[in-house]
Structures are given as structure tokens and as C-alpha cells.
Motif scaffolding. Structure first.
Motif, PDB file in Angstrom:
ATOM      1  N   THR A   1      -5.263  10.554   7.122  1.00 44.29           N
ATOM      2  CA  THR A   1      -5.176   9.968   5.783  1.00 44.29           C
ATOM      3  C   THR A   1      -3.915  10.422   5.060  1.00 44.29           C
ATOM      4  N   TYR A   2      -3.480   9.596   4.089  1.00 43.82           N
ATOM      5  CA  TYR A   2      -2.383   9.971   3.202  1.00 43.82           C
ATOM      6  C   TYR A   2      -2.902  10.987   2.178  1.00 43.82           C
ATOM      7  N   ASP A   3      -1.979  11.490   1.340  1.00 37.66           N
ATOM      8  CA  ASP A   3      -2.370  12.440   0.296  1.00 37.66           C
ATOM      9  C   ASP A   3      -3.393  11.845  -0.668  1.00 37.66           C
TER      10      ASP A   3
ATOM     11  N   SER B   1      -3.625   7.124  16.514  1.00 37.12           N
ATOM     12  CA  SER B   1      -3.281   8.484  16.097  1.00 37.12           C
ATOM     13  C   SER B   1      -2.368   9.198  17.102  1.00 37.12           C
ATOM     14  N   TYR B   2      -1.840   8.450  18.067  1.00 32.65           N
ATOM     15  CA  TYR B   2      -0.909   9.039  19.046  1.00 32.65           C
ATOM     16  C   TYR B   2       0.501   8.940  18.489  1.00 32.65           C
TER      17      TYR B   2
ATOM     18  N   LEU C   1       0.805  -1.224   0.000  1.00 29.62           N
ATOM     19  CA  LEU C   1       0.000   0.000   0.000  1.00 29.62           C
ATOM     20  C   LEU C   1       0.840   1.277   0.000  1.00 29.62           C
ATOM     21  N   THR C   2       1.952   1.260   0.752  1.00 26.40           N
ATOM     22  CA  THR C   2       2.768   2.466   0.919  1.00 26.40           C
ATOM     23  C   THR C   2       3.993   2.390  -0.005  1.00 26.40           C
ATOM     24  N   ASP C   3       4.919   3.343   0.189  1.00 29.94           N
ATOM     25  CA  ASP C   3       6.116   3.331  -0.662  1.00 29.94           C
ATOM     26  C   ASP C   3       7.334   2.762   0.054  1.00 29.94           C
ATOM     27  N   LYS C   4       7.092   2.054   1.195  1.00 34.22           N
ATOM     28  CA  LYS C   4       8.209   1.489   1.972  1.00 34.22           C
ATOM     29  C   LYS C   4       7.871   0.078   2.426  1.00 34.22           C
TER      30      LYS C   4
ATOM     31  N   PRO D   1      -6.506   5.778   4.478  1.00 37.66           N
ATOM     32  CA  PRO D   1      -6.138   5.949   5.893  1.00 37.66           C
ATOM     33  C   PRO D   1      -4.661   5.633   6.126  1.00 37.66           C
ATOM     34  N   VAL D   2      -4.015   6.393   7.019  1.00 38.49           N
ATOM     35  CA  VAL D   2      -2.634   6.097   7.412  1.00 38.49           C
ATOM     36  C   VAL D   2      -2.613   4.709   8.059  1.00 38.49           C
TER      37      VAL D   2
END
Length: 455
Positions: A52-54, A187-188, A36-39, A58-59
Motif C-alpha cells: 500500500t501507499y502511505d 508484488s515482484y 490516483l497517484t502523483d504521476k 493499494p499500490v
């Protein structure tokens, strides 16, 4: 014909799956890993962003800035890939992330990962072969960062997307009356913004306890609210315990189970996560996917109706990396034919019986996937069945030692450093040897551990 496997997620479980698939080139084509992400790293990737990401998704990560592992690296590691021995036993999350990047590099996994790619749908396609046998393949539909959608066919799918990204927030009557800030530990990120505030932390498991200690250090007034018996371990002076929050009064004050009421600036849920697989249709797979349980899964791995779909790392309270390592090797042995599964009906019966036994022992529905002490026999069974090496006994004995230290010194147990000497021995850095005699339980009688530096 080489089998094609799709792996969903490039966190620890997905990397482990890819590594073992690549090590069997005579049975499997190189995997396709959807990330899902770039890492790589999954939940170990720290990201200051919340929400949320750009791209509006959702993060994923729930990592906070100052998190350090609550298991020593000697227990956490993949059995065939040790951490750098120069590192201390309890690591900041950055070191675990580096370790996973190094694991990825050493096993040449990166070329097989499609980054910034979302798996939209995973669908079984059942065909009847010429000799009247049913064969299942999997259609995996994904979309990349440009929105380009693609559907491909695989022989098997490994779901390695983790279960620390969809926050579970229990229903508390009157929540709309609360006048302060409400957030979940997902979200902490760090404690400083909470300095001087009164914070009610709901939940006293690992994250609830760790975050409460962090908050107390910056001068927050913390109430640790939970359903469990009162914790007897020593807590910092800024933390008081209370019973569970049962409602929010009309005036915004919190009402606790013991009848007391209190005001708070912040309500922080450390109440765990839901299982969520938006790309799977549970009904189609014969699976019930709920907040706390995915069932039925034979050996906590595969649905009896579709035994080429594998969920890696779904259990809780485990040594995660060793557990993933066992599950992946068992799953690949099923796929390459070296393990023959029981019939669908027999697998379903076994799962039902196992869950009924747990319920009869008083285990709540939301705790059915907690393993803890059961994890050792579980890993041993997988290893015996599939013929791969057992976890060395030292992993269990050190895991259990650290669990005890966590209860005695919740703020300071991470100062200890351990070293594994052999498959049955570990030592503290003071060179005091601990030998596993017959079993880890027996061995606890022979401990000679100097913990003076914790006081």
C-alpha cells in the motif's frame, strides 16, 4: 453546448482520451482527468513499494525493475506520435514512461489532470427532457489528498483505470499448509532476493515466462507450472516445466495435476488480474463485473443501457496504444453524434451473439476478452464506422513477425531492431525489406529475415 467528459486514470488510455478530447474544442470542454497517484503513466510508473501507499491505498503499478517491452516501439506507439527513432525497438519501461510524459506535454494535457485524486463514485442520473427524451448525465464524486470530497456533473465518463492492479489468485485447496512465501507477480520487483531458492511460478503467459527467465539468471531453481500444452520453445537450463498445481498437501508440499509432489521455497502467482471498478455499481449499470469479464459491452466499449460510459483498453492480447487510439476516437464520434448507435436492444443482442459464438468455438469464460487475431478487424470496424484513419497494415505484419520470434527465441528476440519504412513495409536494421503484399498472412511467404545474431 460543449460536452463535459470525466476521464478516470492518467495512464496511456486516459492520456489518449484527453488528447483527443482536447483536439475537438468545438464539441468538447477540456476534460477533467482524475489520477490516483502523483504521476502520469499508470502501470508504466515503476514503484519499488509493494502493498500500500502511505495513504493506505493499494499500490497500483505492477511494473518490475528489469521489464522490457515484448512489442517493438514501432508497433506500440500511438499512430500519430512516434517514439524517438534512436531508441532500440524493445524498450525498458523507463522509456515508455518518458514517452507517455512527452505525449502528455506535447498535447498540453497536464493542466487538466487532478493528481492524487481518488474517484469514489460514478453514478448515472437519468432525466426526461421537455420533448420526452431521456438524457443521462454522470455524477462523479472524488476526493483529493487532503480528503476533501467533491461531486461534479459530466455528460460522459471514460473509464481508463487499467486492469493490471488487482491480482487474481486462483483458489488452491490446502494453501494454508504452504510453509514458504506466497506472492503474486504484482508484488515482484526484481530477481536477486530469490537467488538459490526453489520457486514454483504459476502461469506461463508473458509475465510468467519473463519472470521465470529473470529468476533462472540469478540462480533460482524454477518450476514453471501451467495448464497449457508443454512449451516447446527453448528455456534456460534453470527452468523445468510441470503441470498445474492442484493442491497443497498437509505437510506443505505442492501436488501437481500429474500426481507428482514437490517442495518449494516460493510460490509465485503469474495468474493475471481481476477487473475491479470500486467506483461503479454494476447492477445499476446493467453490467456484470467479474474477475475476467465485464459484460455486456457493445464493441467492448460501452454498456447498451448507458452508451455515454466508455471502458477504454479492456481487451487483452492487443497492441495497446493503437487499440486505445481507435476506441477513443470511436467513443468521441458517438458522443458528438457523427456515429449513431443501434437501439439498446440491438446492441445487447449483438453482444450476446458475439459471446455465444466465442463460447461455441470453445473459448473459456476467462478468455472472452482476449482479442489477439480479432483485434485487426475490430480496429478496422471502429475506424470505418467513425471515419478516422485505419491502422497501417505494417502494424499487423510486424506484430505477427514478433509473435513468431518470441516463440523461437524467448530469451533473445528483444535483441532485434526494426524500422518502419512505409505503411506496408518494415525492415530489420540489416536493411532487409519486408513488404506486405496482399495481406499479412500472404506476406509471410515473402519474408527474408536474417536472424543469425540470435544464435
Amino acid at each position: 453546448m460543449l460536452k463535459r467528459v470525466a476521464v478516470v486514470g492518467a495512464g496511456a488510455a486516459g492520456l489518449c482520451a484527453a488528447r483527443h478530447i482536447l483536439s475537438r474544442p468545438n464539441s468538447f470542454a477540456p476534460p477533467v482527468v482524475f489520477e490516483l497517484t502523483d504521476k502520469v503513466g499508470g502501470t508504466w510508473c515503476y514503484d519499488e513499494r509493494v502493498g500500500t501507499y502511505d495513504n493506505g491505498r493499494p499500490v497500483h503499478s505492477s511494473m518490475y525493475r528489469d521489464l522490457r517491452t515484448n512489442l517493438p516501439k514501432e508497433v506500440m506507439m500511438f499512430p500519430d506520435f512516434p517514439f524517438d527513432p534512436q531508441l532500440s525497438s524493445f524498450l525498458p519501461h523507463q522509456e515508455v514512461q518518458k514517452y507517455l510524459e512527452s505525449y502528455c506535454q506535447s498535447h498540453h494535457i497536464r493542466p487538466h489532470i487532478r493528481f492524487s485524486t481518488v474517484v469514489e463514485n460514478v453514478k448515472p442520473v437519468v432525466m426526461t427532457t421537455e420533448d420526452e427524451e431521456e438524457r443521462t448525465t454522470w455524477e462523479v464524486t472524488s476526493s483529493d489528498s487532503s480528503g476533501c470530497q467533491k461531486t461534479e456533473t459530466f455528460d460522459s465518463v471514460f473509464v481508463c483505470s487499467g486492469h493490471y492492479s488487482d491480482p487474481h489468485i486462483p483458489d488452491i485447496p490446502g494453501m494454508e499448509n504452504f510453509k514458504g512465501q506466497v506472492l503474486h507477480s504484482h508484488s515482484y520487483r526484481y530477481a536477486e532476493p530469490f537467488s538459490g531458492q526453489s520457486v514454483v511460478v504459476l502461469g506461463a503467459k508473458a509475465s510468467g515466462l519473463d519472470i521465470s527467465i529473470e529468476l533462472a539468471k540469478v540462480g533460482a531453481k524454477v518450476t514453471l507450472s501451467h495448464r497449457r500444452p508443454r512449451l516447446t520453445l527453448p528455456l534456460p537450463s534453470g527452468i523445468q516445466q510441470s503441470s498445474a498445481v492442484v493442491a497443497v498437501e498437509d505437510d506443505g508440499r505442492l501436488r501437481f495435476q500429474d500426481g507428482s509432489v514437490s517442495e518449494a521455497d516460493i510460490l509465485m502467482f503469474c495468474t493475471g488480474y481481476n477487473f475491479r471498478y470500486p467506483f461503479l455499481d454494476g447492477d445499476q449499470l446493467g453490467l456484470k463485473i467479474q474477475n475476467n469479464v465485464v459484460s455486456p459491452l457493445y464493441r467492448f466499449l460501452l454498456p447498451p443501457t448507458f452508451p455515454s460510459l466508455f471502458f477504454i483498453g479492456i481487451c487483452k492480447i492487443i497492441c495497446p496504444f493503437p487499440n486505445f487510439n481507435c476506441q477513443v476516437q470511436f467513443a468521441l464520434a458517438v458522443l458528438d453524434g457523427s456515429v449513431t448507435l443501434p437501439s439498446q436492444a440491438k446492441m445487447a443482442d449483438e453482444v450476446r451473439q458475439e459471446l455465444q459464438e466465442k463460447v461455441a468455438r470453445g473459448v473459456e469464460q476467462r478468455h472472452l476478452l482476449i482479442m489477439d487475431q480479432d483485434q485487426w478487424e475490430y480496429c478496422q470496424t471502429l475506424a470505418h464506422t467513425a471515419g478516422f484513419p485505419l491502422l497501417p497494415p505494417v502494424v499487423r505484419s510486424l506484430y505477427e513477425e514478433v509473435a513468431q520470434q518470441r516463440q523461437i527465441h524467448p530469451q533473445n528476440y528483444r535483441r532485434l531492431n526494426y524500422r518502419v519504412i512505409s505503411e506496408t513495409e518494415w525492415e530489420l536494421v540489416q536493411k532487409q525489406v519486408y513488404t506486405v503484399t496482399q495481406s499479412p498472412q500472404d506476406a509471410t511467404q515473402h519474408r527474408e529475415v536474417n536472424l543469425h545474431q540470435l544464435h
